[in-house]
Scaffold this motif. Structure first.
Motif, mmCIF file in Angstrom:
data_model
loop_
_atom_site.group_PDB
_atom_site.id
_atom_site.type_symbol
_atom_site.label_atom_id
_atom_site.label_comp_id
_atom_site.label_asym_id
_atom_site.label_seq_id
_atom_site.Cartn_x
_atom_site.Cartn_y
_atom_site.Cartn_z
ATOM 1 N N VAL A 162 0.865 -1.187 0.000
ATOM 2 C CA VAL A 162 0.000 0.000 0.000
ATOM 3 C C VAL A 162 0.897 1.231 0.000
ATOM 4 C CG1 VAL A 162 -1.839 1.240 1.177
ATOM 5 C CG2 VAL A 162 -1.768 -1.268 1.275
ATOM 6 N N TYR A 163 0.764 2.038 -1.053
ATOM 7 C CA TYR A 163 1.601 3.222 -1.215
ATOM 8 C C TYR A 163 0.980 4.468 -0.591
ATOM 9 C CZ TYR A 163 3.816 0.172 -4.575
ATOM 10 O OH TYR A 163 4.436 -0.895 -5.165
ATOM 11 N N ALA A 164 -0.339 4.527 -0.592
ATOM 12 C CA ALA A 164 -1.017 5.708 -0.065
ATOM 13 C C ALA A 164 -2.441 5.349 0.323
ATOM 14 C CB ALA A 164 -1.045 6.814 -1.112
ATOM 15 N N CYS A 165 -2.939 6.037 1.338
ATOM 16 C CA CYS A 165 -4.338 5.932 1.729
ATOM 17 C C CYS A 165 -4.740 7.276 2.313
ATOM 18 C CB CYS A 165 -4.561 4.813 2.747
ATOM 19 S SG CYS A 165 -6.309 4.584 3.165
ATOM 20 N N ASP A 166 -5.866 7.782 1.855
ATOM 21 C CA ASP A 166 -6.353 9.064 2.357
ATOM 22 C C ASP A 166 -7.866 8.983 2.501
ATOM 23 O OD1 ASP A 166 -6.789 11.689 3.086
ATOM 24 O OD2 ASP A 166 -6.323 12.516 1.122
ATOM 25 N N CYS A 207 3.044 3.907 3.313
ATOM 26 C CA CYS A 207 2.378 5.165 3.634
ATOM 27 C C CYS A 207 2.542 5.445 5.126
ATOM 28 C CB CYS A 207 0.892 5.076 3.262
ATOM 29 S SG CYS A 207 0.009 3.677 3.991
ATOM 30 N N GLU A 208 2.035 6.559 5.569
ATOM 31 C CA GLU A 208 2.063 6.924 6.989
ATOM 32 C C GLU A 208 1.375 5.829 7.798
ATOM 33 O OE1 GLU A 208 2.423 8.252 10.541
ATOM 34 O OE2 GLU A 208 3.341 9.412 8.924
ATOM 35 N N THR A 209 1.992 5.426 8.902
ATOM 36 C CA THR A 209 1.450 4.305 9.678
ATOM 37 C C THR A 209 0.746 4.703 10.969
ATOM 38 O OG1 THR A 209 3.568 3.940 10.795
ATOM 39 C CG2 THR A 209 3.160 2.677 8.767
ATOM 40 N N GLU A 210 0.666 5.982 11.281
ATOM 41 C CA GLU A 210 0.031 6.391 12.536
ATOM 42 C C GLU A 210 -1.413 5.889 12.638
ATOM 43 O OE1 GLU A 210 -1.288 10.411 14.944
ATOM 44 O OE2 GLU A 210 0.297 10.574 13.450
ATOM 45 N N GLN A 211 -2.197 6.099 11.603
ATOM 46 C CA GLN A 211 -3.584 5.629 11.620
ATOM 47 C C GLN A 211 -3.655 4.104 11.582
ATOM 48 O OE1 GLN A 211 -4.929 8.134 8.320
ATOM 49 N NE2 GLN A 211 -6.311 9.151 9.762
ATOM 50 N N LEU A 212 -2.753 3.487 10.843
ATOM 51 C CA LEU A 212 -2.715 2.015 10.782
ATOM 52 C C LEU A 212 -2.460 1.430 12.159
ATOM 53 C CD1 LEU A 212 -0.537 1.738 7.566
ATOM 54 C CD2 LEU A 212 -2.968 1.145 7.739
ATOM 55 N N GLN A 213 -1.526 2.033 12.901
ATOM 56 C CA GLN A 213 -1.221 1.575 14.254
ATOM 57 C C GLN A 213 -2.430 1.779 15.171
ATOM 58 O OE1 GLN A 213 1.557 0.114 15.598
ATOM 59 N NE2 GLN A 213 2.657 0.057 13.666
#
Length: 120
Positions: free
Chosen positions: A49-53, A84-90
């Motif tokens: 996954v390269y990006a998610c918004d 991609c940014e992992t803050e939300q994933l975490q």
């Protein structure tokens, strides 16, 4: 009605193109307007996954990522790597603690099976 569908036009995601990689994207559509997306690719052993918004909507973000993971499972893929940014994933427990990887998509997707039992 909200729908998360495979994007037919990848032009808006050209910035994520990488030589030798076939990109895919899903888009969240509400009343004909895109309000979130994810850009990803399939490899033999993982989905990347390269990006998610989701424009700040955490529940929508969860739904978009889970759509990508479910599509990977349908291809027999059980591992995800997030570039991609992992803050939300975490925060949503969509990756292994302290990493940018989901080492077992099936376990993650089946994790909610025990939630019902805990409520009873």
């Amino acid at each position: 009605m909200l729908e998360i569908l495979e994007a037919k036009d990848l032009t808006p995601y050209a910035a994520y193109e990488t030589p030798g990689v076939t990109l895919h994207a899903v888009e969240s559509m509400a009343a004909g307007v895109c309000n979130g997306f994810a850009v990803f690719s399939y490899e033999a052993d993982r989905v990347t996954v390269y990006a998610c918004d989701a424009k700040g909507d955490l529940a929508l973000y969860d739904g978009i990522i889970r759509t990508v993971l479910f599509k990977a499972m349908l291809r027999g893929i059980d591992r995800a790597e997030y570039l991609c940014e992992t803050e939300q994933l975490q925060k949503l427990h969509l990756c292994d603690p302290g990493t940018n990887v989901c080492s077992c998509i099936a376990e993650l997707m089946n994790g909610c099976a025990g939630c019902k039992e805990k409520k009873d």
